[in-house]
Design a protein around this motif. Structure first.
Motif, PDB file in Angstrom:
ATOM      1  N   PHE A 143       0.834  -1.205   0.000  1.00  0.00           N
ATOM      2  CA  PHE A 143       0.000   0.000   0.000  1.00  0.00           C
ATOM      3  C   PHE A 143       0.868   1.255   0.000  1.00  0.00           C
ATOM      4  N   ALA A 144       1.940   1.232   0.807  1.00  0.00           N
ATOM      5  CA  ALA A 144       2.820   2.400   0.876  1.00  0.00           C
ATOM      6  C   ALA A 144       3.437   2.674  -0.497  1.00  0.00           C
ATOM      7  N   VAL A 145       3.869   1.605  -1.184  1.00  0.00           N
ATOM      8  CA  VAL A 145       4.488   1.778  -2.498  1.00  0.00           C
ATOM      9  C   VAL A 145       3.464   2.323  -3.502  1.00  0.00           C
ATOM     10  N   THR A 146       2.249   1.770  -3.476  1.00  0.00           N
ATOM     11  CA  THR A 146       1.203   2.237  -4.386  1.00  0.00           C
ATOM     12  C   THR A 146       0.961   3.732  -4.201  1.00  0.00           C
ATOM     13  N   SER A 186       4.556   9.775  -9.646  1.00  0.00           N
ATOM     14  CA  SER A 186       4.276   9.895 -11.080  1.00  0.00           C
ATOM     15  C   SER A 186       3.786  11.289 -11.405  1.00  0.00           C
ATOM     16  N   ALA A 187       2.859  11.781 -10.585  1.00  0.00           N
ATOM     17  CA  ALA A 187       2.301  13.108 -10.833  1.00  0.00           C
ATOM     18  C   ALA A 187       3.381  14.181 -10.687  1.00  0.00           C
ATOM     19  N   ALA A 188       4.136  14.107  -9.586  1.00  0.00           N
ATOM     20  CA  ALA A 188       5.114  15.153  -9.301  1.00  0.00           C
ATOM     21  C   ALA A 188       6.238  15.166 -10.340  1.00  0.00           C
ATOM     22  N   THR A 189       6.763  13.986 -10.678  1.00  0.00           N
ATOM     23  CA  THR A 189       7.901  13.953 -11.603  1.00  0.00           C
ATOM     24  C   THR A 189       7.465  14.342 -13.011  1.00  0.00           C
ATOM     25  N   TRP A 190       6.216  13.987 -13.368  1.00  0.00           N
ATOM     26  CA  TRP A 190       5.736  14.379 -14.704  1.00  0.00           C
ATOM     27  C   TRP A 190       5.720  15.900 -14.801  1.00  0.00           C
ATOM     28  N   ALA A 191       5.228  16.546 -13.741  1.00  0.00           N
ATOM     29  CA  ALA A 191       5.155  18.005 -13.740  1.00  0.00           C
ATOM     30  C   ALA A 191       6.551  18.619 -13.787  1.00  0.00           C
ATOM     31  N   VAL A 192       7.455  18.092 -12.963  1.00  0.00           N
ATOM     32  CA  VAL A 192       8.825  18.628 -12.942  1.00  0.00           C
ATOM     33  C   VAL A 192       9.467  18.477 -14.314  1.00  0.00           C
ATOM     34  N   ASN A 193       9.273  17.327 -14.927  1.00  0.00           N
ATOM     35  CA  ASN A 193       9.873  17.095 -16.244  1.00  0.00           C
ATOM     36  C   ASN A 193       9.299  18.044 -17.286  1.00  0.00           C
ATOM     37  N   GLN A 194       7.946  18.146 -17.289  1.00  0.00           N
ATOM     38  CA  GLN A 194       7.275  18.905 -18.343  1.00  0.00           C
ATOM     39  C   GLN A 194       7.536  20.401 -18.227  1.00  0.00           C
ATOM     40  N   TYR A 195       7.508  20.931 -17.014  1.00  0.00           N
ATOM     41  CA  TYR A 195       7.561  22.381 -16.851  1.00  0.00           C
ATOM     42  C   TYR A 195       8.921  22.912 -16.440  1.00  0.00           C
ATOM     43  N   LEU A 196       9.860  22.006 -16.110  1.00  0.00           N
ATOM     44  CA  LEU A 196      11.167  22.501 -15.683  1.00  0.00           C
ATOM     45  C   LEU A 196      12.282  21.952 -16.580  1.00  0.00           C
ATOM     46  N   THR A 228      11.715   5.743  -0.230  1.00  0.00           N
ATOM     47  CA  THR A 228      12.507   6.787  -0.888  1.00  0.00           C
ATOM     48  C   THR A 228      13.504   6.190  -1.873  1.00  0.00           C
ATOM     49  N   THR A 229      14.081   5.072  -1.474  1.00  0.00           N
ATOM     50  CA  THR A 229      15.121   4.487  -2.328  1.00  0.00           C
ATOM     51  C   THR A 229      14.620   3.257  -3.073  1.00  0.00           C
ATOM     52  N   ASN A 230      13.318   3.097  -3.176  1.00  0.00           N
ATOM     53  CA  ASN A 230      12.772   1.973  -3.925  1.00  0.00           C
ATOM     54  C   ASN A 230      12.873   2.271  -5.427  1.00  0.00           C
ATOM     55  N   CYS A 231      13.557   1.397  -6.157  1.00  0.00           N
ATOM     56  CA  CYS A 231      13.825   1.732  -7.545  1.00  0.00           C
ATOM     57  C   CYS A 231      12.586   1.579  -8.425  1.00  0.00           C
ATOM     58  N   ALA A 232      11.537   0.903  -7.913  1.00  0.00           N
ATOM     59  CA  ALA A 232      10.295   0.845  -8.687  1.00  0.00           C
ATOM     60  C   ALA A 232       9.691   2.238  -8.814  1.00  0.00           C
ATOM     61  N   VAL A 233       9.867   3.052  -7.768  1.00  0.00           N
ATOM     62  CA  VAL A 233       9.299   4.406  -7.786  1.00  0.00           C
ATOM     63  C   VAL A 233      10.043   5.276  -8.797  1.00  0.00           C
ATOM     64  N   LEU A 234      11.390   5.195  -8.753  1.00  0.00           N
ATOM     65  CA  LEU A 234      12.169   5.933  -9.746  1.00  0.00           C
ATOM     66  C   LEU A 234      11.895   5.373 -11.141  1.00  0.00           C
ATOM     67  N   PHE A 261      -0.197   4.437 -10.390  1.00  0.00           N
ATOM     68  CA  PHE A 261      -1.106   3.791  -9.446  1.00  0.00           C
ATOM     69  C   PHE A 261      -1.206   2.285  -9.718  1.00  0.00           C
ATOM     70  N   THR A 262      -1.422   1.930 -10.987  1.00  0.00           N
ATOM     71  CA  THR A 262      -1.602   0.501 -11.290  1.00  0.00           C
ATOM     72  C   THR A 262      -0.286  -0.250 -11.183  1.00  0.00           C
ATOM     73  N   GLY A 263       0.837   0.442 -11.482  1.00  0.00           N
ATOM     74  CA  GLY A 263       2.138  -0.186 -11.267  1.00  0.00           C
ATOM     75  C   GLY A 263       2.308  -0.540  -9.800  1.00  0.00           C
ATOM     76  N   GLY A 264       1.867   0.372  -8.917  1.00  0.00           N
ATOM     77  CA  GLY A 264       1.899   0.107  -7.485  1.00  0.00           C
ATOM     78  C   GLY A 264       1.009  -1.058  -7.110  1.00  0.00           C
ATOM     79  N   LEU A 265      -0.176  -1.129  -7.742  1.00  0.00           N
ATOM     80  CA  LEU A 265      -1.081  -2.266  -7.478  1.00  0.00           C
ATOM     81  C   LEU A 265      -0.421  -3.570  -7.903  1.00  0.00           C
ATOM     82  N   GLY A 266       0.294  -3.525  -9.028  1.00  0.00           N
ATOM     83  CA  GLY A 266       1.029  -4.709  -9.486  1.00  0.00           C
ATOM     84  C   GLY A 266       2.057  -5.136  -8.461  1.00  0.00           C
ATOM     85  N   PHE A 267       2.762  -4.150  -7.900  1.00  0.00           N
ATOM     86  CA  PHE A 267       3.741  -4.424  -6.842  1.00  0.00           C
ATOM     87  C   PHE A 267       3.059  -5.059  -5.636  1.00  0.00           C
TER      88      PHE A 267
END
Lengths: 273, 194
Positions: free
Chosen positions: B44-47, B54-64, B112-118, B139-145
């Motif tokens: 649950f924590a990973v999900t 996903s949301a935060a990094t997409w925004a950082v990538n797109q706008y920065l 923080t250091t889980n490579c699935a998140v990165l 979200f679904t990747g987390g559910l898969g985990f």
């Protein structure tokens, strides 16, 4: 050159901004914790054994602070932990007597009624028809479910029955909680006299299962001058508040089941002859 | 639109399972899969973190990163974002939802250091997903985990009671079992979705 500059700048600024946000957030979301919590947790052994009834050492410390629990529940830390906790809280602690686990079974030759070849686990063995391979319904099965519950390497299987090493045992009773036969009980560390049987069956039934089981003959009860041993439900039980370790009951026991030496140190004395 | 999101979801959970076919996040997968309830907590924590990341990094990538042409710094920038995000979420939970904070416990900072998140953050960019698609993939990747770690915790509970050769006890047999479960998941890779 410009590219590197940008990269360093952007990441530097990002790091700075995140750092600031976290610093502000830690102020906004600061949760007040009691300053005594940390020394209280340090006073505990940190084994997280759960013997106190809480999910871990810090949970117990929190419960003590909340007034939900008393100091002195930590069996693993013993007296030292209790005293240290009392010091942190500024209260007087009663010294508790050290308790250790005892496997109330010495049926090394307990009769087997069938060959069991399932999961090597006590709980699994009691679930099959006939409730396990032994004739005795109360004795230790010896598959060692308690071994994996012990965090202190204090319980081992010897001659097919579990045995506790009282020096290593901290009295957390994690082994007793997983034992499907409830054959492990707490006894004072200083106890010299123990009844090493758990059979509450009537005499003849006990005789059918084991050469050493307690048949409830009450001879120990008759010789005891301190009113410390009683037969309850076909099984002798010792009240350690009254027992003075005189050993009369051990001499009187026709089954050589009650030991006058420390049974836990020297199990051989009660092995069937 | 819905169809594409469904395809992303199904492939993230089964076909491209983070653990069993992409081999990301193996460390927490092996470390916390000994008991079903701890595995559930970790899952649950990973999900939770994967969705937010996903949301935060997409925004950082797109706008920065994209406007400044710094896409090559993605890995470093994303680690920074994820670490800060997890810290922030932890503080927020401790204050506002203590029950959830208690339940996730030690697993939250560990992520923080889980490579699935990165991994999910980088894959989102690689696959050119939109914001919504990225969040759904996270979200679904987390559910898969979650599915993988909970399933495997049951397997490991059974293994604990098995009479296996001494040399294989503990981690070796767990690794072999993980390989076998991964093989079973390979069955999904034959499916074509969408």
């Amino acid at each position: 050159m410009e590219g590197i500059l940008y990269a360093v700048l952007v990441l530097g600024v990002m790091g700075l901004v995140f750092g600031l946000v976290l610093a502000v957030a830690s102020r906004i979301f600061a949760v007040k914790t009691d300053e005594r919590l940390e020394p209280l947790v340090e006073a505990l052994p940190g084994a997280n054994c759960g013997g106190c009834g809480f999910s871990g050492c810090s949970a117990y410390a929190q419960a003590v602070l909340d007034g939900k629990a008393k100091v002195g529940l930590c069996a693993a830390g013993g007296d030292a932990a209790t005293q240290q906790m009392a010091k942190v809280l500024g209260i007087e602690a009663e010294t508790a007597q050290r308790q250790v686990a005892l496997v109330k079974c010495s049926g090394y030759d307990a009769k087997v009624k069938g060959y069991y070849d399932g999961l090597q686990d006590c709980l699994a063995a009691t679930k099959v028809a006939g409730r396990g391979p032994l004739v005795c319904k109360y004795g230790c099965l010896g598959f060692g479910t308690c071994l994996s519950a012990c965090k202190f390497d204090a319980i081992h299987i010897e001659n097919g029955r579990a045995k506790v090493d009282p020096e290593k045992c901290t009295g957390c009773m994690a082994c007793a909680k997983v034992c499907p036969r409830n054959v492990i009980v707490p006894v004072p560390y200083s106890a010299d006299i123990v009844v090493a049987c758990n059979s509450k069956s009537k005499g003849p039934a006990t005789l059918r299962g084991c050469d050493v089981g307690c048949v409830g003959c009450s001879k120990c009860e008759q010789v005891c001058s301190y009113d410390a041993i009683h037969v309850e439900g076909n099984l002798a039980m010792i009240d350690y508040d009254k027992c003075v370790s005189c050993g009369l009951c051990a001499d009187a026991c026709p089954r050589h089941l009650i030991s006058d030496s420390n049974l836990r140190h020297d199990m051989d004395l009660v092995a069937p002859r | 639109m819905i169809g594409k999101l469904f395809t992303i979801a199904l492939s993230a959970i089964l076909v491209e399972n983070f653990i069993f076919s992409q081999f990301l996040g193996i460390c927490p997968f092996m470390g916390v899969s000994k008991k079903p309830n701890t595995a559930l907590g970790m899952g649950f924590a990973v999900t939770f973190v994967m969705t937010l990341a996903s949301a935060a990094t997409w925004a950082v990538n797109q706008y920065l990163l994209v406007p400044l042409k710094l896409e090559y710094m993605q890995t470093v920038a994303f680690i920074l974002v994820i670490a800060a995000l997890v810290q922030l979420v932890e503080m927020f939970l401790q204050k506002s939802v203590p029950a959830l904070y208690q339940a996730l416990g030690i697993y939250l900072p560990l992520i923080t250091t889980n490579c699935a998140v990165l991994g999910v953050a980088l894959l989102n960019i690689q696959k050119g997903y939109s914001f919504l698609e990225s969040v759904v993939y996270g979200f679904t990747g987390g559910l898969g985990f979650l599915l993988a770690i909970v399933l495997f915790s049951f397997v490991r509970e059974r293994i604990d009671h098995c009479d296996c050769p001494k040399a294989f006890r503990g981690f070796p047999i767990a690794l072999i079992a993980a390989g076998l479960v991964a093989l079973a998941f390979m069955g999904f890779s034959g499916m074509s979705i969408g």
